[in-house]
Structure formats: C-alpha cells, structure tokens
Design an enzyme around this catalytic site. Structure first.
Site, mmCIF file in Angstrom:
data_model
loop_
_atom_site.group_PDB
_atom_site.id
_atom_site.type_symbol
_atom_site.label_atom_id
_atom_site.label_comp_id
_atom_site.label_asym_id
_atom_site.label_seq_id
_atom_site.Cartn_x
_atom_site.Cartn_y
_atom_site.Cartn_z
ATOM 1 N N GLU A 1 -0.974 -1.386 -4.796
ATOM 2 C CA GLU A 1 -2.219 -0.418 -5.131
ATOM 3 C C GLU A 1 -1.904 0.456 -6.246
ATOM 4 O OE1 GLU A 1 -5.267 0.782 -2.115
ATOM 5 O OE2 GLU A 1 -4.387 2.629 -2.595
ATOM 6 N N ASP B 1 0.831 -1.282 0.015
ATOM 7 C CA ASP B 1 0.065 -0.108 0.060
ATOM 8 C C ASP B 1 0.842 1.230 0.051
ATOM 9 O OD1 ASP B 1 -2.423 1.637 0.196
ATOM 10 O OD2 ASP B 1 -2.034 1.862 2.340
ATOM 11 N N ASP C 1 -2.867 1.287 6.810
ATOM 12 C CA ASP C 1 -2.101 1.107 5.673
ATOM 13 C C ASP C 1 -1.380 -0.556 5.905
ATOM 14 O OD1 ASP C 1 -1.385 4.186 5.041
ATOM 15 O OD2 ASP C 1 -1.225 3.989 7.112
#
Length: 185
Positions: free
Chosen positions: A68, A7, A141
């Site tokens: 991501e 992330d 996160d």
C-alpha cells in the site's frame, strides 16, 4: 500468479498471500499480522517487520509483491511510522529479487469493492466474500493486505498481459521490417 500483499504499519503490519488469475477468483494461501511493541527501539521494530515479511516470502514464494502506497494522514507520527514500514517492505521484496508495485488505498478499495471510497468494513466483507472465507480476516490490517494482493492479481496481471502483448507486437513489427528490408541479425 501468486502475490504477497503488505499493509504497512509499524505496530501492526498486515501480510497476505493469494493466488489467482485476472478475472478469476483468488485463493487464500496465508494471512498474518506482524506486531511490534510500541515501546521497543525503532530499529528493532523495523527489523521485526522485515523478518516477518522475509519469513512470508521464504515460506510462500510469491512471484510479486504489492504494498500500500503511503498517503498523508492528519497524524504525522502515524504516517512516518507507516512510511518507515513501507520502506522496509519495499526493500525486503527488492532484496528477494521480486517485482514490487504500490497501490493507493482508493485503488485497492475500487478493485475489491467497486468503490474507491469504501470503508474498512466493506473491504473486509468483500475480501471475505471474494476468498470464500467462513470467517472475516481480523484485524483490518490482515484484510487490507489480502485486498492489496487481490488488487494486484486482478490489475497487475492484466497490466502485465497488456505489456507483454505490446512487446510481442513491437517484436513482430521489427521482425517484419527487417524481413522486408533484408536486414538480418
């Protein structure tokens, strides 16, 4: 399949490693958040993100990496930092010779919660449940990195099996045609 999920973020970059098979529960192997000082030099911060991802790749030896995909936000400064961290994650994985796949936030949310519009609390709750954790991964996160890895095990593993089946069918068809026409290699 062992997958490292990233992330991306410049101040907080979530990194999670899970192991599993499509349609089966995944197992948590590692989760952390790489933190950088917002007052530090940009190059130093990006290096810290790369070093943290490299350490996870070395320690956990994933087969693939899921990152991501950066999406547009209202805060241009945030999206630029996220994009820079994403680029570092992609480059670090590529340097390690690993296949890298990107997923949008809505793809990840849909994979782990069933809804592409789930909020962070719902994603964290489902990651906690899916990995059978006693304590939810924090901060968000960390949970998001694990959600990315789970998403890839489930989606990417299935996609890889479909691609392998298609390739095997094509190879079989080619061999059958060659046998019919008498062409040999």
């Amino acid at each position: 399949m062992r997958v490292l999920g990233v992330d991306p973020g410049l101040t907080r970059c979530g990194v999670g490693v899970v192991e599993g098979l499509p349609g089966r529960p995944c197992r948590l192997l590692h989760v952390e958040v790489i933190r950088t000082d917002p007052d530090a030099d940009l190059a130093t911060r990006l290096l810290a993100v790369s070093d943290g991802i490299t350490a996870a790749l070395t320690a956990w030896r994933p087969e693939q990496v899921a990152v991501e995909r950066v999406f547009s936000q209202n805060n241009v400064g945030t999206v630029i930092g996220t994009a820079q961290a994403s680029g570092v994650a992609l480059l670090t994985a590529a340097r390690a010779g690993l296949p890298v796949v990107t997923y949008t936030p809505s793809e990840v949310k849909a994979a782990v919660t069933g809804s592409g519009t789930a909020d962070k609390a719902q994603v964290t709750a489902m990651v906690t449940k899916l990995l059978q954790l006693k304590v939810a991964p924090r901060p968000a996160d960390a949970a998001d990195a694990l959600a990315l890895a789970i998403c890839h095990v489930w989606k990417g593993g299935t996609q890889a099996r479909i691609a392998a089946a298609i390739q095997a069918a094509k190879t079989a068809q080619t061999a059958a045609r060659q046998a019919q026409t008498g062409v040999r290699r």
